[in-house]
Design an enzyme around this catalytic site. Sequence first.
Site, short mmCIF file in Angstrom:
data_model
loop_
_atom_site.label_atom_id
_atom_site.label_comp_id
_atom_site.label_asym_id
_atom_site.label_seq_id
_atom_site.Cartn_x
_atom_site.Cartn_y
_atom_site.Cartn_z
N VAL A 1 -1.22 1.67 3.00
CA VAL A 1 0.39 1.59 2.48
C VAL A 1 1.26 2.18 3.27
CG1 VAL A 1 -0.54 0.79 -0.13
CG2 VAL A 1 0.14 3.30 0.54
N GLU B 1 3.52 -1.32 7.93
CA GLU B 1 4.11 -0.33 8.89
C GLU B 1 5.42 -0.15 8.43
OE1 GLU B 1 2.79 1.68 11.09
OE2 GLU B 1 0.61 0.73 10.81
N SER B 2 5.50 1.08 8.03
CA SER B 2 6.85 1.51 7.34
C SER B 2 8.33 1.35 8.31
CB SER B 2 6.53 3.00 6.85
OG SER B 2 6.31 3.71 8.11
N CYS C 1 2.83 8.93 -1.09
CA CYS C 1 2.70 8.53 0.16
C CYS C 1 4.26 8.58 0.92
CB CYS C 1 2.26 7.11 0.40
SG CYS C 1 2.40 6.54 2.17
N1 LIG Z 1 1.65 4.01 10.27
C1 LIG Z 1 1.83 3.83 8.75
C2 LIG Z 1 0.94 4.76 8.18
C3 LIG Z 1 0.83 4.39 6.42
C4 LIG Z 1 -0.20 5.56 6.15
O1 LIG Z 1 -0.84 6.54 6.69
N2 LIG Z 1 -0.35 5.54 4.65
C5 LIG Z 1 -1.26 6.42 4.09
C6 LIG Z 1 -0.80 6.98 2.59
S1 LIG Z 1 0.60 8.11 3.18
C7 LIG Z 1 -2.49 5.38 3.65
O2 LIG Z 1 -2.45 4.38 3.25
N3 LIG Z 1 -3.52 6.24 3.98
C8 LIG Z 1 -4.80 5.54 3.79
C9 LIG Z 1 -5.76 5.63 4.91
O3 LIG Z 1 -5.58 6.35 5.82
O4 LIG Z 1 -7.00 5.24 4.69
C10 LIG Z 1 2.97 3.23 8.26
O5 LIG Z 1 3.97 3.96 9.17
O6 LIG Z 1 3.17 2.62 7.42
#
Ligand SMILES: N[C@@H](CCC(=O)N[C@@H](CS)C(=O)NCC(=O)O)C(=O)O
Length: 176
Positions: free
Chosen positions: A49, A60-61, A9
Amino acid sequence: MKLYDAPRCPYCARVRIALAEKGIPYETIEVDLRNRPDWIFELNPSGRVPVLDDGFVLPESAVIMEYLDERYSDPPLLPREPAARAEARLLVHRFDELLGDDYYAFRRGEENALAERLESIPAVDSLFVDIAYVPWVIRARDLLGIELPGPLESWLEQLEQRPSVAAEAAVVQGLS
Ligand SMILES: N[C@@H](CCC(=O)N[C@@H](CS)C(=O)NCC(=O)O)C(=O)O
């Protein structure tokens, strides 16, 4: 401190790099993105995550990066001046339109402008912005097999001098 993390990720990579820059020790709890455990939804209703636990739970990163920068000020990620700080935050706020949307469109095999986006990645003097963008640039090069434009390649080479970014490049090498 605990990080709910997934090596693949790039949003988690932002946090890994920020933690490494600050030299903060933490425990990694790896989440299988293909088979997400039910408890991740209790930590973050979206089930996504990264999630940081520093005595309170924070998803939220970009928000996590700002939190770490405020909580552990050395070395700073955001610039000092308020205007430059605002500009850096704005570039990260606009990440999807400036890179993310086209990166994921490319990955899905849909029409995209990834090549143009990679030509015009924001070049500002801010580690905060660099860390927010570099995980996708590493993955574009090493997982999508894209030849980076010259200036971006130089930017990446310079960033890879930092142990935090070199470690992330090694994580990506381990994925491919
Ligand atoms: N806006 C979130 C996006 C995080 C995100 O999309 N993580 C992905 C992995 S790269 C995830 O957990 N995806 C699972 C899903 O969308 O169900 C951030 O910045 O933390």
